[in-house]
Design a protein around this motif. Structure first.
Motif: not given
Lengths: 366, 332
Positions: A123, A134-135, A138-139, A142, A337, A340, A359-360, B72, B74-76, B78-79, B81-82, B103, B107-108, B114-116, B171
């Motif tokens: 990531y 913080p990211l 978040g990962l 998730a 990019d 989207t 997305p992505g 947090l 934003i990280g979620a 990227m995976m 989640l919304r 970020n 990011m996109l 790759q990461f929205g 998105n």
């Protein structure tokens, strides 16, 4: 209460097959060779901007990532080439990215400090110190959400790498607090190379001689590993990763390591002595593992030379591929990019409709 | 589907809540996170009752640490989640600037697609009422400068609901700007589902003499001004931009072709503001249709004062708008 786990430090190094250790050796040698050629390309002005090489720290990324599952998210800071390669990004995509070419992992839009690879659950490199922490939370949020709310039935852990310089950033402390409060399976891996740019950890960080205090402040278990020994890193990390996967909560790991080169390509390194650098180079993680494998009869000098040749060939191919990859086309690539559903750079000519696609999607590299 | 056919009247905060609730029922990847959103039932009662319906795994209280929980989210995202991240006030988003400006919107691009980052940040924007300088930010002028963002700023419960539903399905990162002063406002909102696309301005009042362009709460000041001007025989067309990025210049320019005069009303500071941007784009695209320069009514170029008298003097209001319209039309 110190949260140091006595088990993790007192138990002997787990037995790992020679085949696996040979793979780690090659992974570390690949990073070393990649970084040496990166420096050369930078000096030839083929790579621009800020560039931070990982030489000396190879055992951290390789040992830590070896302890994860392929779909565990990994995120790091700007000294990210080693993590990207250890995670499995092809060296050509990483090199082409630094060359600013369309064949780079991010089509030349990210550069050295912003490598990303969705295929390997990498990531990104993140260039604002501490901004990735913080990211990482978040990962981890998730993965836990996917398991518990979306019912994926799979427990994952997130590895969030940071340097010792990020220890003093507020973002890390907010993120650690949130990880504990929300019980997020994020493992903060501090690669303590003792310097944030030119400031030694003693000059910049309170309680620098005992970073377990940082973990204790947030109720996290603390672990420590010798970052000049890939087996030691793996040994600690395997236990941490397995435990946090099962317990689904955060941990804090300090890996003692050293960068042989300057902070970036433009660092005169007046803040440390050449003797200090030599001292660490004497316990080089690559030489150390190679010697151990030779002593164990799993490798001989010819085999080592072969490995060396194979990583040299791979990186030479990466350089060639990066050189041959086309420049991005401003007409096609400058504005792609950004969002989207593009609505134009400066007032829409066509109004966007509802956004309803995923997305992505991973772009195909040429 | 228009507001005209709806008979039900609900508050702005209820419209926001309905949008979030409907989208959370529709898509399990959507969750709400913020300070006091769960157990306290929302600092401004926007999320009242949502904890009961969705439980603590999807309506999540976090401690005061905007940089941490914005990141947090934003990280979620990227995976995949919304997240809906509530800022009690957009004024507090400033401590999360690295996350929301570095970020989320980049990011996109930085990842080569790759990461929205499908995330909604929402909360109160603009002056609340004697809150002083630090708590009275109108962030649209500041944040509109950043590419990669959507900025949504509704003025009615109807628009708020339809736009928030679109925001949650979008998105890309959306900054959704509400106003503490409007949360209790009631308006018609139909029972049946609807969405409002981004980049479509709404003509809140038709008129042929002067075009008034505004966003968010000042739209109501424009409508008040238009009402009074109509008594003097001046018919203003009030355009509610509804989204700043994307910006629907086509509707604005079409109106100017008819009226030949334009006043832009914007609650941010004048220097490098949303109003400046609208005016510039008008000059770039419709210079020949103007019979005078574009007039701007912004907040005064000072930190927001505490004193009620001074605060009222600083903010856009119907009196200032009436004056600007008359000046624009050479009537004063």
């Amino acid at each position: 209460m110190t949260m140091t786990d006595p088990q993790a430090v007192s138990q002997p190094v787990e037995r790992v097959s020679a085949k696996t250790r040979l793979k780690w050796l090659r992974d570390m040698m690949l990073i070393r060779e990649f970084e040496l050629r990166t420096m050369q390309a930078y000096q030839e002005a083929k790579i621009g901007g800020f560039c931070h090489v990982y030489i000396g720290q190879e055992a951290c990324a390789v040992g830590c990532i070896a302890a994860t599952n392929p779909d565990d998210p990994v995120i790091t800071a700007y000294r990210d080439h080693g993590h990207a390669l250890a995670r499995g990004m092809e060296s050509r995509y990483a090199m082409a990215e630094m060359f600013g070419k369309i064949g780079g992992c991010a089509k030349g839009k990210g550069g050295s400090m912003h490598l990303f690879d969705k295929r390997t659950h990498f990531y990104g490199g993140h260039a604002i110190v501490g901004g990735q922490t913080p990211l990482g939370a978040g990962l981890a949020f998730a993965t836990r959400y996917e398991n518990e709310v979306l019912g994926e039935g799979k427990k994952r852990v997130t590895l969030c790498f940071l340097g010792d310089g990020a220890l003093n950033q507020g973002a890390l402390h907010e993120a650690m607090n949130l990880c504990t409060i929300l019980e997020l399976p994020c493992i903060y891996v501090v690669e303590n190379n003792r310097y944030s740019m030119g400031t030694s950890i003693e000059r910049g960080t309170s309680m620098a001689d005992d970073l377990s205090t940082k973990a204790a402040a947030y109720g996290m278990p603390y672990f420590q590993a010798d970052g000049m020994d890939v087996c030691a890193v793996y040994n600690v990390m395997k236990r941490v990763v397995d435990r946090m996967r099962s317990e689904q909560r955060p941990a804090f790991v300090e890996i003692n390591t050293y960068r042989y080169k300057g902070h970036s390509m433009s660092d005169p390194q007046k803040y440390r002595t050449k003797d200090e650098v030599s001292e660490y180079e004497a316990s080089d993680p690559i030489r150390r593992l190679a010697d151990a494998l030779i002593a164990a009869g799993a490798l001989n000098e010819d085999g080592f030379k072969e490995l060396n040749q194979s990583v040299r060939d791979e990186v030479r191919d990466a350089i060639k591929w990066a050189e041959q990859s086309p420049e991005p086309d401003p007409a096609a690539d400058l504005y792609s990019d950004v969002v989207t559903e593009p609505f134009g750079e400066y007032g829409p000519t066509s109004l966007p409709e509802m956004c309803d696609h995923e997305p992505g999607d991973v772009p195909e590299s040429p | 589907m228009g507001a005209a056919v709806a008979t039900r009247q609900i508050q702005f905060r209820e419209a926001l809540r309905e949008a979030m609730t409907e989208e959370m029922r529709r898509d399990k990847r959507v969750f709400l996170m913020g300070e006091e959103v769960a157990q306290y039932q929302g600092a401004y009662k926007v999320s009242q009752g949502m904890l009961d319906e969705f439980g603590e795994k999807r309506v999540i209280d976090v401690p005061i640490s905007e940089n941490g929980f914005a990141g947090l989210g934003i990280g979620a995202a990227m995976m995949g989640l919304r997240p809906i991240i509530e800022f009690m006030s957009w004024s507090f988003s400033l401590v999360a600037a690295d996350q929301i400006l570095n970020n989320a919107p980049k990011m996109l691009y930085m990842s080569g697609g790759q990461f929205g980052c499908p995330i909604v940040f929402r909360g109160n924007d603009g002056a609340g009422g004697q809150l002083g300088s630090t708590h009275s930010w109108a962030v649209e002028g500041l944040f509109a400068n950043v590419p990669g963002l959507r900025i949504v700023i509704p003025s009615t419960p109807y628009d708020a609901k339809g736009l928030l539903k679109t925001a949650i399905r979008c998105n890309d990162p959306v900054f959704f700007l509400e106003s503490e002063r409007m949360l209790g406002n009631k308006g018609p909102v139909p029972e049946e589902e609807y969405l409002i696309p981004f980049g479509q301005a709404d003509i809140k009042r038709a008129g042929g003499d002067c075009t008034l362009v505004s966003f968010g709460r000042p739209v109501h000041f424009c409508l008040e001004a238009a009402e009074k001007l109509a008594e003097e025989g001046i018919e203003c067309e009030v355009i509610d931009g509804r989204t700043i990025r994307p910006l629907d210049m086509d509707t604005i320019i079409e109106s100017i072709r008819k009226t030949n005069y334009c006043v832009v009303v914007d609650q941010s500071w004048p220097f490098g503001s949303v109003a400046s941007e609208v005016a510039t784009q008008i000059y770039e695209r419709a210079m020949d249709h103007l019979d005078n320069r574009v007039y701007r009514v912004c907040s005064d170029d000072v930190p927001a004062p505490y004193s009620k008298t001074l605060e009222q003097a600083m903010l856009p209001n119907p009196g200032k708008i009436i004056k600007a319209v008359k000046q624009a039309m050479y009537l004063e």
